[in-house]
Write an enzyme that holds these catalytic residues in place. Structure first.
Site, mmCIF file in Angstrom:
data_model
loop_
_atom_site.group_PDB
_atom_site.id
_atom_site.type_symbol
_atom_site.label_atom_id
_atom_site.label_comp_id
_atom_site.label_asym_id
_atom_site.label_seq_id
_atom_site.Cartn_x
_atom_site.Cartn_y
_atom_site.Cartn_z
ATOM 1 N N TYR A 154 3.309 -1.519 2.297
ATOM 2 C CA TYR A 154 3.157 -0.484 1.263
ATOM 3 C C TYR A 154 4.387 -0.428 0.357
ATOM 4 C CZ TYR A 154 1.895 4.103 -0.674
ATOM 5 O OH TYR A 154 1.562 5.138 -1.518
ATOM 6 N N LYS A 158 4.537 -1.222 -3.671
ATOM 7 C CA LYS A 158 4.944 -0.211 -4.635
ATOM 8 C C LYS A 158 6.220 -0.624 -5.379
ATOM 9 C CE LYS A 158 1.544 2.639 -4.053
ATOM 10 N NZ LYS A 158 0.570 2.868 -5.147
#
Length: 246
Positions: A154, A158
Site C-alpha cells: 500500500y 501511494k
C-alpha cells in the site's frame, strides 16, 4: 451556481466511503459527477440517491486495473458528454500484511489498482484535457506513502501516486492542466470502521486534532483543487489528516 457548474467530473471508487463523499461534494458544487466503481449495482444506487437530491450524476462501472476497460470507459464518456474537466483518482484497496509474509498476489493486487489504475485513468484523461487546454487531476494518495507497518504494498503504491502526480504536473503545466495529490490521514469510512476498537483508539491518539477525519474533510480540499481558484496550484501533495503528518 456552484464553483464547478457545468463541469464533468470523474470520480473512481465512488460507490462508497471516501469516494462517495468526494463525489457528493463535487455534486454540491454543481458538477455532473461520473460514478466509477467495480459494482454496477452500487454505482446505480449512489446515482439514484444523488438524483433524489437534485444532483447531476451518472454511473459508469469499470475495473480501473484493466487497461481495456479504462479505455472503453473514457471512450464512452466522450461519446455521452463530449469532454472531461476533472478526474479524481480515488479507487484503492489494501491487503495489509508484514513484508516477509506478503504474497506476490497481495503485492500485485494493490499495485494494480492503486498505482496502475491511477496511471490508466490519468493517461486517458490527460489526452482529452491536453486537447482542450484545461483540466484538473486530483489523486488520492495516503499519509502511508511515507511508510507504515504492515503496508509495504500500500505504501509503495501511494508513494508511486505521488511520483506520478508530480511528473504529470510537470509535463502538462503549459497545457492548462493541474495535477495534485491529497494524502488523507485516518478517515472515518467503512474500511476504517472495520478495525478493532483498540486500534481505532490508537490511531486517533496519534492525531493532534483528536478525531478521525470525515470524507467531507477530504472532499472540501478536492473541490478547491478542482476549481478555478486553484488554477496556480500544481504538483502539490496536501495532507488532510488533522496534523497526523507534521
Amino acid at each position: 451556481m456552484g464553483r464547478l457548474s457545468k463541469k464533468i467530473a470523474v470520480v473512481t471508487g465512488a460507490a462508497r466511503g471516501l469516494g462517495r463523499g468526494i463525489a457528493e461534494k463535487l455534486c454540491q458544487e454543481g458538477a455532473h459527477v461520473i460514478i466509477v466503481d467495480l459494482n454496477e449495482e452500487e454505482c446505480q444506487k449512489v446515482v439514484a440517491e444523488f438524483t433524489e437530491q437534485d444532483y447531476q450524476a451518472s454511473a459508469f462501472p469499470a475495473n480501473i486495473a484493466d487497461h481495456d476497460e479504462v479505455s472503453q470507459l473514457f471512450t464512452g464518456l466522450i461519446q455521452e458528454f463530449g469532454t472531461i474537466d476533472i478526474l479524481v483518482n480515488n479507487a484503492g484497496i489494501n491487503r495489509d500484511v508484514t513484508l516477509h509474509k506478503m504474497s506476490i498476489e497481495q503485492w500485485r493486487q494493490v499495485i494494480d489498482v492503486n498505482l496502475t489504475g491511477t496511471f490508466h485513468c490519468t493517461q486517458e484523461a490527460i489526452k482529452i484535457m491536453r486537447e482542450k487546454q484545461y483540466g484538473r487531476v486530483i489523486s488520492i494518495s495516503s499519509a502511508s506513502w511515507l511508510g507504515n507497518f504492515g503496508q509495504a504494498n500500500y505504501a509503495a503504491s501511494k508513494a508511486g501516486v505521488v511520483g506520478l502526480t508530480k511528473t504529470a504536473a510537470r509535463e502538462n503545466a503549459t497545457k492548462g492542466i493541474t495535477c495534485n495529490a491529497i494524502c488523507p490521514g485516518f478517515i472515518d469510512t467503512d474500511m476504517t470502521r472495520g478495525v478493532p476498537d483498540k486500534v481505532w483508539d490508537q490511531m486517533v491518539a496519534k492525531i493532534p486534532m483528536g478525531r478521525a477525519g470525515s470524507p467531507s474533510d477530504v472532499g472540501n480540499v478536492v473541490a478547491f483543487l478542482a476549481s478555478d481558484e486553484a488554477s496556480y496550484v500544481t504538483g502539490e501533495v496536501i495532507n488532510v489528516g488533522g496534523g497526523m503528518v507534521l
